[in-house]
Design an enzyme around this catalytic site. Structure first.
Site, PDB file in Angstrom:
ATOM      1  N   THR A  70      33.741  15.493  57.871  1.00  0.00           N
ATOM      2  CA  THR A  70      34.027  16.175  59.255  1.00  0.00           C
ATOM      3  C   THR A  70      33.521  15.379  60.177  1.00  0.00           C
ATOM      4  O   THR A  70      32.558  14.640  59.815  1.00  0.00           O
ATOM      5  CB  THR A  70      33.448  17.449  59.130  1.00  0.00           C
ATOM      6  OG1 THR A  70      34.404  18.244  58.178  1.00  0.00           O
ATOM      7  CG2 THR A  70      33.669  18.222  60.338  1.00  0.00           C
ATOM      8  N   ARG A  72      41.654  29.348  53.376  1.00  0.00           N
ATOM      9  CA  ARG A  72      39.920  29.023  53.361  1.00  0.00           C
ATOM     10  C   ARG A  72      39.557  28.890  54.818  1.00  0.00           C
ATOM     11  O   ARG A  72      39.938  27.593  55.361  1.00  0.00           O
ATOM     12  CB  ARG A  72      39.753  28.271  52.419  1.00  0.00           C
ATOM     13  CG  ARG A  72      38.291  27.878  52.430  1.00  0.00           C
ATOM     14  CD  ARG A  72      37.913  26.249  52.930  1.00  0.00           C
ATOM     15  NE  ARG A  72      36.666  25.958  52.586  1.00  0.00           N
ATOM     16  CZ  ARG A  72      36.215  24.994  53.129  1.00  0.00           C
ATOM     17  NH1 ARG A  72      36.629  24.514  54.149  1.00  0.00           N
ATOM     18  NH2 ARG A  72      34.923  24.591  52.631  1.00  0.00           N
ATOM     19  N   ASP A  74      32.813  26.386  57.754  1.00  0.00           N
ATOM     20  CA  ASP A  74      31.854  26.482  58.788  1.00  0.00           C
ATOM     21  C   ASP A  74      32.409  25.665  60.208  1.00  0.00           C
ATOM     22  O   ASP A  74      31.994  26.243  61.170  1.00  0.00           O
ATOM     23  CB  ASP A  74      30.745  25.657  58.667  1.00  0.00           C
ATOM     24  CG  ASP A  74      30.795  24.251  58.097  1.00  0.00           C
ATOM     25  OD1 ASP A  74      31.796  23.825  57.652  1.00  0.00           O
ATOM     26  OD2 ASP A  74      29.870  23.485  58.171  1.00  0.00           O
ATOM     27  N   THR A 123      28.053  18.939  58.560  1.00  0.00           N
ATOM     28  CA  THR A 123      29.009  18.376  57.821  1.00  0.00           C
ATOM     29  C   THR A 123      28.734  18.656  56.210  1.00  0.00           C
ATOM     30  O   THR A 123      27.439  18.533  56.085  1.00  0.00           O
ATOM     31  CB  THR A 123      29.252  16.921  58.284  1.00  0.00           C
ATOM     32  OG1 THR A 123      30.190  16.234  57.280  1.00  0.00           O
ATOM     33  CG2 THR A 123      28.157  16.033  58.042  1.00  0.00           C
ATOM     34  N   GLY A 124      29.655  18.879  55.335  1.00  0.00           N
ATOM     35  CA  GLY A 124      29.333  19.152  54.155  1.00  0.00           C
ATOM     36  C   GLY A 124      30.031  20.218  53.580  1.00  0.00           C
ATOM     37  O   GLY A 124      31.087  20.551  54.099  1.00  0.00           O
ATOM     38  N   GLY A 171      31.052  23.436  53.666  1.00  0.00           N
ATOM     39  CA  GLY A 171      30.894  24.775  54.567  1.00  0.00           C
ATOM     40  C   GLY A 171      30.992  25.997  54.163  1.00  0.00           C
ATOM     41  O   GLY A 171      30.582  26.747  54.768  1.00  0.00           O
TER      42      GLY A 171
HETATM   43  C1  SD4 Z   1      33.986  22.234  55.328  1.00  0.00           C
HETATM   44  N1  SD4 Z   1      32.178  21.414  56.365  1.00  0.00           N
HETATM   45  O1  SD4 Z   1      35.462  22.690  55.676  1.00  0.00           O
HETATM   46  C2  SD4 Z   1      33.639  21.219  56.122  1.00  0.00           C
HETATM   47  C3  SD4 Z   1      33.849  19.860  55.352  1.00  0.00           C
HETATM   48  C4  SD4 Z   1      32.849  18.850  56.081  1.00  0.00           C
HETATM   49  O2  SD4 Z   1      32.207  16.692  55.751  1.00  0.00           O
HETATM   50  O3  SD4 Z   1      32.363  18.879  56.558  1.00  0.00           O
HETATM   51  N2  SD4 Z   1      32.776  17.723  55.225  1.00  0.00           N
HETATM   52  O4  SD4 Z   1      33.544  22.771  54.621  1.00  0.00           O
END
Ligand code: SD4
Length: 323
Positions: A183, A211, A214, A234-235, A237
């Protein structure tokens, strides 16, 4: 006057109201120039565009929006905007949010289809309505009313990847566990005490339609407050939403933590509540109005690169991992 005395002096006159209307941190910032902080490698061109917009007289929010647009419009980035990998039905659904730390107001969009630049739609939710977050059919109608064009967001590459996933009889689904990430989250300060933050994503590839994680949720994927700073995540969520990641970091900064301490504390707190979170793919960035920066990932398995634009220099740096 040395730095410490100067800070005490500013605090004391701020307390008497002599600096009424000037955020205490602006007074403390020593008037450093603007700073742009973003997640991942693609954050570098995003920061550079943001800095350019700001230097030409755009607002801090304009800078964050237009900076994030660079990543949204790039078809080679498969995690944000046009070219983002689709949901399990092969449809691209985009999430984004933007927050003005001065007005303490945000705009956000969830699951937006067929529009390349969700952060710009989120910006209009902030500027043109008294709502904060839009989703569903109403969001589509809002985007249309605001003049956005609907277009196919699948690229030949993302369509090919979806078809391969679909054709694999053992393919991973979100009824089980996650896949990709990257993200764009951006936090900006003008060097005068103001903070803005934004976030944009296509979410997890092959997600269950509908869906929301975050990234478009205020306080989770992004947060900005002039009095304390800004943060973005990021990650994973689905996991981080349960920790209201960004607002938690900003509250830690409000209580005196540096951005780096706040990022690391948040990740450690996640592990305190649930030991297996140590293995999770979570990473955060933070910035305060004094221009102090924080960036951390949960573990060495998630190597977060972050981009920093400061004093005309555009850098790509490695974040510390906590475990
Ligand atoms: C999510 N947090 O949709 C986001 C994806 C993301 O780095 O941040 N990826 O879960």
């Amino acid at each position: 006057m040395d730095n410490v005395n100067r800070r005490d002096f500013i605090k004391s006159i701020a307390a008497t109201g002599a600096l009424a209307g000037v955020p205490a941190q602006a007074a403390e910032s020593g008037g450093q120039g603007p700073i742009f902080l973003s997640t991942w490698k693609h954050g570098k061109p995003a920061n550079e565009r943001a800095a350019q917009i700001f230097s030409k007289g755009g607002s801090l929010l304009d800078a964050v929006e237009k900076g994030i647009n660079v990543v949204e419009e790039d078809p080679t980035i498969t995690t944000v905007g046009y070219g983002g990998l689709p949901n399990s039905e092969g449809i691209v659904e985009l999430d984004a949010g933007i927050m003005d730390g001065t007005r303490h107001r945000a705009g956000a969009v969830c699951g937006l289809r067929d529009v390349k630049t969700p952060i710009s739609v989120a910006r209009l939710v902030l500027e043109k309505t008294t709502h904060t977050t839009l989703g569903g059919m109403g969001l589509r109608e809002f985007a249309e009313k605001m003049g956005f064009h609907f277009e196919q967001l699948l690229t030949p590459e993302s369509l090919k990847r979806w078809m391969e996933w679909k054709a694999d009889p053992h393919h991973m689904t979100y009824w089980i566990s996650p896949e990709n990430h990257d993200t764009i989250g951006m936090i900006a300060t003008d060097g005068k005490g103001h903070i803005a933050a934004g976030c944009s994503t296509s979410g997890m590839a092959w997600k269950i339609p509908g869906r929301i994680a975050d990234s478009p949720l205020v306080g989770c994927g992004f947060y900005a407050d002039d009095t304390a700073g800004g943060a973005s995540a990021t990650g994973d969520g689905d996991l981080m939403t349960n920790y209201c990641t960004s607002v938690s970091i900003v509250h830690l900064m409000a209580r005196g933590a540096s951005p780096q301490e706040a990022c690391e504390d948040l990740l450690r707190n996640m592990v305190k509540t649930e030991a297996k979170n140590k293995e999770s793919a979570c990473a955060v960035i933070a910035l305060n109005a004094r221009g102090e920066v924080g960036a951390a990932s949960m573990n060495s398995g998630m190597h977060l690169q972050y981009a920093l634009w400061k004093n005309g220099e555009s850098l790509l740096l490695d974040a510390k991992h906590v475990y």
